[in-house]
Design a protein around this motif. Structure first.
Motif, mmCIF file in Angstrom:
data_model
loop_
_atom_site.group_PDB
_atom_site.id
_atom_site.type_symbol
_atom_site.label_atom_id
_atom_site.label_comp_id
_atom_site.label_asym_id
_atom_site.label_seq_id
_atom_site.Cartn_x
_atom_site.Cartn_y
_atom_site.Cartn_z
ATOM 1 N N ALA A 46 -9.663 -3.911 -32.038
ATOM 2 C CA ALA A 46 -9.035 -3.701 -33.095
ATOM 3 C C ALA A 46 -9.701 -2.900 -34.231
ATOM 4 O O ALA A 46 -9.149 -2.776 -35.264
ATOM 5 C CB ALA A 46 -8.445 -5.105 -33.822
ATOM 6 N N ILE A 47 -11.062 -2.690 -34.205
ATOM 7 C CA ILE A 47 -11.495 -1.612 -35.133
ATOM 8 C C ILE A 47 -11.003 -0.431 -34.912
ATOM 9 O O ILE A 47 -11.022 0.338 -33.850
ATOM 10 C CB ILE A 47 -13.230 -1.647 -34.878
ATOM 11 N N GLN A 48 -10.450 0.287 -36.219
ATOM 12 C CA GLN A 48 -9.823 1.476 -36.095
ATOM 13 C C GLN A 48 -10.926 2.711 -36.647
ATOM 14 O O GLN A 48 -10.883 3.623 -36.184
ATOM 15 C CB GLN A 48 -8.624 1.534 -36.806
ATOM 16 N N GLN A 49 -11.611 2.439 -37.842
ATOM 17 C CA GLN A 49 -12.617 3.239 -38.328
ATOM 18 C C GLN A 49 -13.827 2.239 -38.678
ATOM 19 O O GLN A 49 -13.485 0.943 -39.088
ATOM 20 C CB GLN A 49 -11.892 3.678 -39.620
ATOM 21 N N LEU A 50 -15.012 2.800 -38.739
ATOM 22 C CA LEU A 50 -16.115 2.089 -38.957
ATOM 23 C C LEU A 50 -17.240 2.927 -39.748
ATOM 24 O O LEU A 50 -17.287 3.873 -39.292
ATOM 25 C CB LEU A 50 -16.616 1.474 -37.633
ATOM 26 N N ILE A 58 -7.132 -3.019 -37.419
ATOM 27 C CA ILE A 58 -5.517 -2.928 -37.237
ATOM 28 C C ILE A 58 -5.045 -3.686 -35.847
ATOM 29 O O ILE A 58 -5.964 -3.409 -34.724
ATOM 30 C CB ILE A 58 -5.031 -1.447 -37.226
ATOM 31 N N LEU A 59 -4.658 -4.897 -35.977
ATOM 32 C CA LEU A 59 -4.078 -5.519 -34.847
ATOM 33 C C LEU A 59 -3.431 -4.479 -33.761
ATOM 34 O O LEU A 59 -2.423 -3.845 -34.124
ATOM 35 C CB LEU A 59 -2.918 -6.630 -35.084
ATOM 36 N N PRO A 60 -3.823 -4.558 -32.422
ATOM 37 C CA PRO A 60 -3.028 -3.948 -31.446
ATOM 38 C C PRO A 60 -1.610 -4.013 -31.532
ATOM 39 O O PRO A 60 -1.109 -5.206 -31.538
ATOM 40 C CB PRO A 60 -3.681 -3.921 -30.185
ATOM 41 N N GLU A 61 -0.900 -2.844 -30.928
ATOM 42 C CA GLU A 61 0.585 -2.774 -31.286
ATOM 43 C C GLU A 61 1.043 -3.922 -30.124
ATOM 44 O O GLU A 61 2.156 -4.543 -30.064
ATOM 45 C CB GLU A 61 1.074 -1.638 -30.933
ATOM 46 N N THR A 62 0.267 -4.239 -29.047
ATOM 47 C CA THR A 62 0.648 -5.264 -27.959
ATOM 48 C C THR A 62 0.854 -6.669 -28.685
ATOM 49 O O THR A 62 1.125 -7.302 -27.858
ATOM 50 C CB THR A 62 -0.316 -5.217 -26.749
ATOM 51 N N LEU A 63 0.461 -6.930 -29.856
ATOM 52 C CA LEU A 63 0.257 -8.105 -30.253
ATOM 53 C C LEU A 63 1.049 -8.190 -31.711
ATOM 54 O O LEU A 63 1.103 -7.289 -32.032
ATOM 55 C CB LEU A 63 -1.359 -8.520 -30.559
ATOM 56 N N PRO A 122 -6.611 -14.444 -34.512
ATOM 57 C CA PRO A 122 -7.986 -14.477 -33.931
ATOM 58 C C PRO A 122 -8.424 -13.083 -33.608
ATOM 59 O O PRO A 122 -9.873 -12.837 -33.827
ATOM 60 C CB PRO A 122 -8.050 -15.322 -32.696
ATOM 61 N N VAL A 123 -7.755 -11.958 -33.145
ATOM 62 C CA VAL A 123 -8.001 -10.837 -32.852
ATOM 63 C C VAL A 123 -8.528 -10.102 -34.099
ATOM 64 O O VAL A 123 -9.340 -9.480 -34.349
ATOM 65 C CB VAL A 123 -7.058 -10.101 -32.139
ATOM 66 N N LEU A 124 -7.858 -10.297 -35.327
ATOM 67 C CA LEU A 124 -8.081 -9.530 -36.504
ATOM 68 C C LEU A 124 -9.409 -10.023 -37.048
ATOM 69 O O LEU A 124 -10.434 -9.288 -37.361
ATOM 70 C CB LEU A 124 -6.888 -9.984 -37.490
ATOM 71 N N LEU A 125 -9.679 -11.184 -36.949
ATOM 72 C CA LEU A 125 -10.888 -11.871 -37.709
ATOM 73 C C LEU A 125 -12.147 -11.618 -36.681
ATOM 74 O O LEU A 125 -13.310 -11.173 -37.076
ATOM 75 C CB LEU A 125 -10.898 -13.276 -37.835
ATOM 76 N N ASP A 126 -11.657 -11.765 -35.304
ATOM 77 C CA ASP A 126 -12.982 -11.309 -34.263
ATOM 78 C C ASP A 126 -13.510 -9.882 -34.484
ATOM 79 O O ASP A 126 -14.694 -9.464 -34.451
ATOM 80 C CB ASP A 126 -12.423 -11.495 -32.879
ATOM 81 N N ALA A 127 -12.603 -8.752 -34.758
ATOM 82 C CA ALA A 127 -12.853 -7.491 -35.132
ATOM 83 C C ALA A 127 -13.706 -7.476 -36.290
ATOM 84 O O ALA A 127 -14.532 -6.701 -36.590
ATOM 85 C CB ALA A 127 -11.625 -6.764 -35.182
ATOM 86 N N CYS A 128 -13.494 -8.290 -37.444
ATOM 87 C CA CYS A 128 -14.091 -8.446 -38.517
ATOM 88 C C CYS A 128 -15.599 -8.761 -38.272
ATOM 89 O O CYS A 128 -16.606 -7.985 -38.508
ATOM 90 C CB CYS A 128 -13.552 -9.254 -39.524
ATOM 91 N N PHE A 129 -15.709 -9.849 -37.388
ATOM 92 C CA PHE A 129 -17.077 -10.371 -36.880
ATOM 93 C C PHE A 129 -17.774 -9.241 -36.064
ATOM 94 O O PHE A 129 -19.012 -9.071 -36.179
ATOM 95 C CB PHE A 129 -17.007 -11.426 -36.135
ATOM 96 N N SER A 134 -1.590 -9.487 -43.207
ATOM 97 C CA SER A 134 -1.139 -8.293 -42.500
ATOM 98 C C SER A 134 -1.692 -8.164 -41.248
ATOM 99 O O SER A 134 -2.549 -8.457 -40.927
ATOM 100 C CB SER A 134 -0.680 -6.946 -43.464
ATOM 101 N N ASN A 135 -0.927 -6.964 -40.501
ATOM 102 C CA ASN A 135 -1.663 -6.731 -39.235
ATOM 103 C C ASN A 135 -2.664 -5.661 -39.364
ATOM 104 O O ASN A 135 -3.372 -4.954 -38.491
ATOM 105 C CB ASN A 135 -0.821 -6.121 -38.288
ATOM 106 N N ARG A 136 -3.134 -5.161 -40.730
ATOM 107 C CA ARG A 136 -4.057 -4.131 -41.164
ATOM 108 C C ARG A 136 -4.811 -4.981 -42.237
ATOM 109 O O ARG A 136 -4.419 -4.961 -43.197
ATOM 110 C CB ARG A 136 -3.444 -3.030 -41.545
ATOM 111 N N VAL A 137 -6.233 -4.964 -41.871
ATOM 112 C CA VAL A 137 -7.306 -5.489 -43.124
ATOM 113 C C VAL A 137 -8.329 -4.682 -43.086
ATOM 114 O O VAL A 137 -8.805 -3.596 -42.332
ATOM 115 C CB VAL A 137 -7.645 -6.871 -42.711
#
Length: 253
Positions: free
Chosen positions: A179-183, A195-200, A209-216, A248-251
């Motif tokens: 879910a990481i789009q830019q880094l 950004i949460l993948p469009e499949t979710l 969980p996918v959003l926060l895991d990508a933050c980690f 939202s689906n973007r953080v």
């Protein structure tokens, strides 16, 4: 009899509350690499492991069942005591227990049933996560100036190269967990657009969980490759997590 795990009326990770006239409050569900399907994309050295962020979402969702619209949920002193390996083609039975504490707080514990004992009646429960859940009145912090934050970062990190380096360390994130789009990276700092993948879908979740895991996942960029060396790290505890408003689906992290 527990409901089917894909019941549309139930949270996929928290499940159904077990009726009881007395405390503690208990929830029961079953999960697998097939449900929710994104869990199969979180693997460590080839094995699907329930992400630490799933335990946080379970606790947040349990708190959301009783909070009012003007209240916020805070988790504190969270300890991930043991990882949960999801075996292929096999359901894992989870139970979440909320026990009342002082000052209107609750202790949460998340267990799985040990399937190594063929006698289900005498099987043991394994504690995977424990922490404190508090519901309080809103106390929204001041917003972060994102543009000013961006100015601290000059180095862009290629995301796919970054995921490959994580994979080389045994952290294997499939498409639903990428879910990481830019880094961006700087000494002891990282900035990521998630950004949460469009499949979710975020529907029904407090903090997917996918959003926060990508933050980690961005932590490795802040720590730096030389400090990480050849080691593999997973979250083992969180001091505090507060949810102030719908996510939202973007953080940004």
């Amino acid at each position: 009899t527990p409901p089917l795990p894909d019941s549309p009326t139930l949270h996929p990770l928290l499940g159904q509350q077990i009726p009881s006239p007395v405390s503690p409050t208990k929830y029961h569900t079953q999960i697998s690499t097939q449900y929710p399907t994104y869990l199969t994309d979180h693997r460590v050295f080839g094995q699907a492991i329930l992400p630490a962020t799933a335990y946080l979402e379970i606790a947040l969702s349990a708190g959301a069942t009783t909070k009012r619209s003007h209240q916020q949920i805070t988790l504190t002193n969270i300890s991930i005591q043991r990882g949960l390996i999801l075996k292929e083609q096999e359901n894992a039975t989870l139970q979440t227990v909320l026990t009342k504490k002082e000052n209107n707080a609750q202790q949460f514990q998340i267990f799985s049933q040990d399937t190594s004992n063929p006698d289900e009646a005498n099987s043991q429960w394994i504690c995977h996560a424990i922490g404190t859940l508090q519901i309080s009145e809103d106390s929204i912090p001041a917003p972060i100036d994102l543009e000013a934050c961006k100015a601290n970062f000059l180095q862009t990190v290629p995301v796919q190269t970054y995921y490959q380096k994580l994979r080389d360390r045994g952290l294997e994130y499939g498409p639903d967990f990428q879910a990481i789009q830019q880094l961006w990276a700087a000494p002891n700092q990282a900035l990521g657009e998630i950004i949460l993948p469009e499949t979710l879908s975020i529907s029904g979740y407090q903090l997917h969980p996918v959003l926060l895991d990508a933050c980690f996942q961005t932590l490795a960029a802040a720590i730096g490759e030389t400090k990480l060396a050849a080691h593999t790290y997973l979250p083992s505890g969180i001091e505090k997590l507060s949810i102030y408003a719908p996510i939202s689906n973007r953080v940004w992290t």
